[in-house]
Design an enzyme around this catalytic site. Structure first.
Site, PDB file in Angstrom:
ATOM      1  CG  HIS A  81      11.348  -5.255  23.849  1.00 11.14           C
ATOM      2  ND1 HIS A  81      11.245  -6.499  23.283  1.00 11.14           N
ATOM      3  CD2 HIS A  81      10.102  -4.932  24.284  1.00 11.14           C
ATOM      4  CE1 HIS A  81       9.971  -6.919  23.379  1.00 11.14           C
ATOM      5  NE2 HIS A  81       9.270  -5.984  23.992  1.00 11.14           N
ATOM      6  CE  LYS A  92      -0.707  -0.859  -5.248  1.00 13.94           C
ATOM      7  NZ  LYS A  92       0.047  -0.409  -4.063  1.00 13.94           N
ATOM      8  CB  THR A  93      -3.786   5.493  -7.066  1.00 12.86           C
ATOM      9  OG1 THR A  93      -4.134   4.349  -6.315  1.00 12.86           O
ATOM     10  CG2 THR A  93      -5.029   6.181  -7.561  1.00 12.86           C
ATOM     11  CG  HIS A 104       7.792  -5.238  28.263  1.00 18.63           C
ATOM     12  ND1 HIS A 104       7.102  -6.432  28.287  1.00 18.63           N
ATOM     13  CD2 HIS A 104       7.857  -4.886  26.959  1.00 18.63           C
ATOM     14  CE1 HIS A 104       6.774  -6.775  27.060  1.00 18.63           C
ATOM     15  NE2 HIS A 104       7.223  -5.843  26.232  1.00 18.63           N
ATOM     16  CD  GLU A 105       8.734  -1.015  25.692  1.00 13.27           C
ATOM     17  OE1 GLU A 105       9.552  -1.172  24.759  1.00 13.27           O
ATOM     18  OE2 GLU A 105       7.569  -1.452  25.661  1.00 13.27           O
ATOM     19  N   PRO A 141       0.824  -1.215   0.000  1.00  7.09           N
ATOM     20  CG  PRO A 141      -0.664  -1.485   1.775  1.00  7.09           C
ATOM     21  CD  PRO A 141       0.565  -2.066   1.177  1.00  7.09           C
ATOM     22  N   GLY A 142       0.348   2.286  -0.651  1.00  9.99           N
ATOM     23  CA  GLY A 142       0.978   3.609  -0.580  1.00  9.99           C
ATOM     24  C   GLY A 142       2.235   3.775  -1.406  1.00  9.99           C
TER      25      GLY A 142
HETATM   26  P1  ATP Z   1      -2.931   1.631  -2.182  1.00 10.97           P
HETATM   27  O1  ATP Z   1      -2.322   0.321  -2.584  1.00 10.97           O
HETATM   28  O2  ATP Z   1      -3.114   1.752  -0.712  1.00 10.97           O
HETATM   29  O3  ATP Z   1      -4.137   2.007  -2.993  1.00 10.97           O
HETATM   30  P2  ATP Z   1      -1.186   3.195  -3.859  1.00 10.97           P
HETATM   31  O4  ATP Z   1      -0.009   2.344  -4.160  1.00 10.97           O
HETATM   32  O5  ATP Z   1      -2.213   3.318  -4.916  1.00 10.97           O
HETATM   33  O6  ATP Z   1      -1.828   2.775  -2.472  1.00 10.97           O
HETATM   34  P3  ATP Z   1      -1.093   6.028  -4.019  1.00 10.97           P
HETATM   35  O7  ATP Z   1      -2.510   6.216  -3.600  1.00 10.97           O
HETATM   36  O8  ATP Z   1      -0.783   6.169  -5.455  1.00 10.97           O
HETATM   37  O9  ATP Z   1      -0.601   4.634  -3.483  1.00 10.97           O
HETATM   38  O10 ATP Z   1      -0.121   6.997  -3.206  1.00 10.97           O
HETATM   39  C1  ATP Z   1      -0.594   7.844  -2.174  1.00 10.97           C
HETATM   40  C2  ATP Z   1       0.237   9.088  -2.126  1.00 10.97           C
HETATM   41  O11 ATP Z   1       1.574   8.783  -1.746  1.00 10.97           O
HETATM   42  C3  ATP Z   1       0.388   9.796  -3.457  1.00 10.97           C
HETATM   43  O12 ATP Z   1      -0.692  10.639  -3.700  1.00 10.97           O
HETATM   44  C4  ATP Z   1       1.686  10.562  -3.263  1.00 10.97           C
HETATM   45  O13 ATP Z   1       1.468  11.750  -2.538  1.00 10.97           O
HETATM   46  C5  ATP Z   1       2.498   9.648  -2.384  1.00 10.97           C
HETATM   47  N1  ATP Z   1       3.420   8.808  -3.179  1.00 10.97           N
HETATM   48  C6  ATP Z   1       3.470   7.464  -3.203  1.00 10.97           C
HETATM   49  N2  ATP Z   1       4.462   7.027  -3.986  1.00 10.97           N
HETATM   50  C7  ATP Z   1       5.071   8.118  -4.482  1.00 10.97           C
HETATM   51  C8  ATP Z   1       6.165   8.332  -5.376  1.00 10.97           C
HETATM   52  N3  ATP Z   1       6.841   7.315  -5.912  1.00 10.97           N
HETATM   53  N4  ATP Z   1       6.515   9.611  -5.656  1.00 10.97           N
HETATM   54  C9  ATP Z   1       5.853  10.638  -5.123  1.00 10.97           C
HETATM   55  N5  ATP Z   1       4.812  10.519  -4.277  1.00 10.97           N
HETATM   56  C10 ATP Z   1       4.419   9.276  -3.952  1.00 10.97           C
END
Ligand code: ATP
Length: 516
Positions: A344, A128-129, A340-341, A124-125
Site C-alpha cells: 500500500h 447541527k445540534t 501487505h502494508e 455527522p458531528g
Molecule cells: P449528528 O449529525 O451526529 O447528530 P451534529 O452535526 O448534530 O451531529 P453536534 O452534536 O452538534 O453535531 O456536534 C458535536 C460536538 O462537536 C459539539 O458539541 C462540539 O463540541 C463539536 N463541534 C462540532 N462542530 C463544531 C463547530 N463548528 N464549532 C465548535 N464545535 C463544534
C-alpha cells in the site's frame, strides 16, 4: 383524580347499604328476606360493573400515558453563537431566526412570514445540534430536543400522538425552539413499503407545522445526515422551507475549531495547531474536539503540566485508526502483514505522491485492522478519473504485494475491506460517474428509467481487473523496495511517514512498467 374520588365514594355507599340490607335480611320474615336478598344481588352486580368500568378507564388512561411527550426541555440552553467556530454561512442564516425569536411581533407588523421549519443537513458531528441549541441560547428561549426515532413506534397512532403532545407543550410555553434530530427516522420518503404508523406520524408533524402562525414565535428545526432520504412533503414551502447545509470544515475552519476547543488546555510550545489543522482532512468538528480531549486525557495521565505534540499525534492516530493493540500474530503472519502494508505504502508513494504518508504500522488497531497506512489526502473540490483509478490501485496494492511475494496460494483474508472499498469505488465510476467505456451514460439513472440489465457488473469487474493488473506490474518492478520497507516494519512495527518514505525512495528501481 376527581373521577377516582367519585368512584370510591359510590363504592363505599353501595357497601354500606349492602351491609344494612344484610343485617335486615337476617332478622326479617321469609317474604321480606327474599325481596331483600334480590336487592342485595342487584346491588352487588352494580358494584362489580362499576369496578370493571373503573379498571377499563384506568387501562385507557395508561394507554394515553404511553402517548407521552418524550422531548427533553433544556431550560438552560446556555451555549451561544460564540461556542461555534467556522460554520459561518449556517450562522448567518440562523442570525435572522434569533432576531425573530426575540421579537416575533416585529415580523408580524411587517407582514413577513418566517420559515415554518429549518432543516440542517450534513455529515455527522458537524455541529447541527450545537447550532440549534445556540440559537435558543442566543434568543433566551426554551429548547425542546428529541430524536426522530422517539416517534417511531410499533402501534399505529402513538407517534402521531407524541407529535401533537410535543407541539401542544411548545405552544403553551410560547417562544421556543423545537429540535428534531435524525428526522429521517420518522420522515423517510414514503413508498410502497411505508407503514401506517410512520405515515400517521409524518402527517401529524406536517399538519402541526402548517398550523403555526408567525406570531407564535416557535421555530421548528430538524437535522439529518441524509436529506435525499426525506419525504418531499417535508421539504415543500410551508414545511422545512429553509434548508441549511452544515458541511465538513476546510483547513482554515478546522484551525478555528481547534483554537476554540483548545481554550483552557495547556498546550506546550512544540504544538502547532496549524500543522494539526492541515493533518486532519475530513475531520468533523466533533472529531476535532474528541482529538483534543484524547490528547488532554493522555497529558493528564502523565501529569507534567502540559499537552505536547506527541500527545496530539497519538490522539490523531487513535482517532483515525483506533488505539494500537498488542501484536498476537505469528512470525509468518507478521511478515505477510508487513508485505501487505509495504505494498500500500509503495503504491501510494508512486501513484498519489500528493497524498502525504504520515504513518505505516503493522500493529493491530482498535478498529479491527491488522495494520494500516495513514495518508493525508489532498483536499479537492473535483475528483478526476485518474485520481479514482489511483485510489483503486492503492487499495488493491496490499493484495497484489501478498500475491507477488508469497504466491497465489498464500492469499489472506486481510484484504477483504480493501477489496470492498475498491469495488464500491469502481461501481460508482461505472454506474454513476460515466467513467468507463460510456462517458456520457449514468447507468444508475438508466436503470431507474428503463429497468435493470445494463451490464454494470461485468463493466465493474473489468475495471477492477485492469487496475489490479496495473498495480501488480508496478509492484513487480519494485519488489526490492517492497521487501526493504516490509523488513523495516518487522523491526520497528510502526514507522512515521518520513522514515517510510525515505526507505521507499532509497530502494526505488528506475524501471517502471508503462501501464503505471
Ligand atoms: P449528528 O449529525 O451526529 O447528530 P451534529 O452535526 O448534530 O451531529 P453536534 O452534536 O452538534 O453535531 O456536534 C458535536 C460536538 O462537536 C459539539 O458539541 C462540539 O463540541 C463539536 N463541534 C462540532 N462542530 C463544531 C463547530 N463548528 N464549532 C465548535 N464545535 C463544534
Amino acid at each position: 383524580m376527581k373521577r377516582l374520588t367519585t368512584v370510591l365514594m359510590t363504592l363505599t355507599l353501595v357497601t354500606a347499604l349492602a351491609a344494612v340490607l344484610l343485617s335486615l335480611t337476617l332478622q326479617s320474615t321469609p317474604q321480606l328476606r327474599t325481596t331483600l336478598t334480590q336487592v342485595l344481588i342487584v346491588l352487588s352486580m352494580a358494584g362489580l360493573v362499576l369496578l370493571a368500568s373503573f379498571n377499563g378507564r384506568r387501562g385507557r388512561m395508561e394507554t394515553v400515558g404511553a402517548h407521552r411527550d418524550t422531548s427533553k426541555r433544556d431550560e438552560h440552553a446556555t451555549c451561544t453563537f460564540s461556542d461555534i467556530a467556522a460554520n459561518e454561512q449556517a450562522l448567518q442564516s440562523v442570525t435572522e431566526l434569533r432576531d425573530y425569536l426575540k421579537d416575533p411581533g416585529k415580523y408580524v407588523r411587517y407582514g413577513a412570514r418566517m420559515p415554518r421549519g429549518v432543516l440542517l443537513y450534513g455529515p455527522p458531528g458537524t455541529g447541527k445540534t450545537l447550532l440549534a441549541r445556540a440559537l435558543a441560547g442566543e434568543a433566551g428561549v426554551p429548547f425542546f430536543a428529541l430524536s426522530g426515532s422517539d416517534f417511531v413506534e410499533k402501534y399505529v397512532g402513538v407517534g402521531a400522538s407524541r407529535v401533537r403532545a410535543l407541539f401542544k407543550r411548545a405552544r403553551k410555553v410560547g417562544r421556543c425552539v423545537i429540535f428534531i434530530d435524525e428526522i429521517d427516522a420518522m420522515g423517510k420518503r414514503r413508498d410502497d413499503s411505508a407503514s401506517d404508523e410512520r405515515d400517521q406520524t409524518l402527517n401529524a408533524l406536517l399538519s402541526e407545522m402548517s398550523g403555526f402562525y408567525t406570531g407564535d414565535g416557535v421555530i421548528v428545526m430538524a437535522a439529518t445526515n441524509r436529506i435525499e432520504a426525506l419525504d418531499p412533503a417535508l421539504l415543500r414551502p410551508g414545511r422545512f422551507d429553509r434548508q441549511i447545509e452544515v458541511g465538513l470544515p476546510g483547513r482554515d475552519q478546522r484551525l478555528k475549531i481547534l483554537k476554540l476547543h483548545s481554550r483552557g488546555k495547556p498546550l506546550n510550545d512544540d504544538v502547532s495547531l496549524e500543522e494539526l489543522a492541515a493533518q486532519t482532512v475530513s475531520f468533523s468538528g466533533a472529531s476535532l474536539e474528541n482529538l483534543l480531549n484524547e490528547a488532554a486525557l493522555a497529558a493528564a495521565e502523565r501529569d507534567d503540566g502540559g499537552i505536547d505534540r506527541q500527545d496530539l499525534q497519538r490522539a490523531f492516530y487513535k482517532t483515525v485508526a483506533g488505539a494500537d493493540r498488542e501484536m498476537l500474530a505469528s512470525p509468518r503472519e507478521k511478515r505477510i502483514i508487513a508485505v501487505h502494508e509495504a505494498g500500500h505504502a509503495l503504491a501510494s508513494r508512486l501513484l498519489s505522491p500528493e497524498n502525504r504518508l504520515t504513518r505505516v504500522s503493522i500493529l493491530p488497531t482498535g478498529h479491527g485492522a491488522a495494520g494500516y497506512n495513514l495518508c493525508i489526502p489532498q483536499e479537492r473540490v473535483m475528483v478526476e478519473k485518474r485520481h479514482l483509478e489511483n485510489q483503486i490501485r492503492v487499495l488493491l496494492a496490499g493484495r497484489a504485494a501478498e500475491q507477488l511475494v508469497f504466491g497465489d496460494d498464500a492469499l489472506t483474508a486481510g484484504a477483504s475491506s480493501d477489496l470492498a472499498r475498491a469495488t464500491e469505488l469502481a461501481s460508482a465510476m461505472v454506474t454513476e460517474l460515466g467513467m468507463w467505456d460510456e462517458p456520457a451514460v449514468s447507468l444508475k439513472a438508466l436503470n431507474r428509467a428503463c429497468g435493470a440489465g445494463t451490464g454494470a457488473t461485468e463493466a465493474c469487474k473489468a475495471l477492477l481487473r485492469s487496475q489490479y493488473a496495473c498495480v501488480k506490474a508496478l509492484l513487480a518492478s519494485q519488489v526490492g523496495a517492497v521487501n526493504a520497507l516490509a523488513n523495516a516494519l518487522l523491526e520497528a512495527e510502526s514507522l512515521d511517514g518520513d522514515a517510510a518514505t525515505g526507505i521507499i525512495d532509497a530502494h526505488l528501481s528506475s524501471e517502471r512498467p508503462e501501464s503505471a
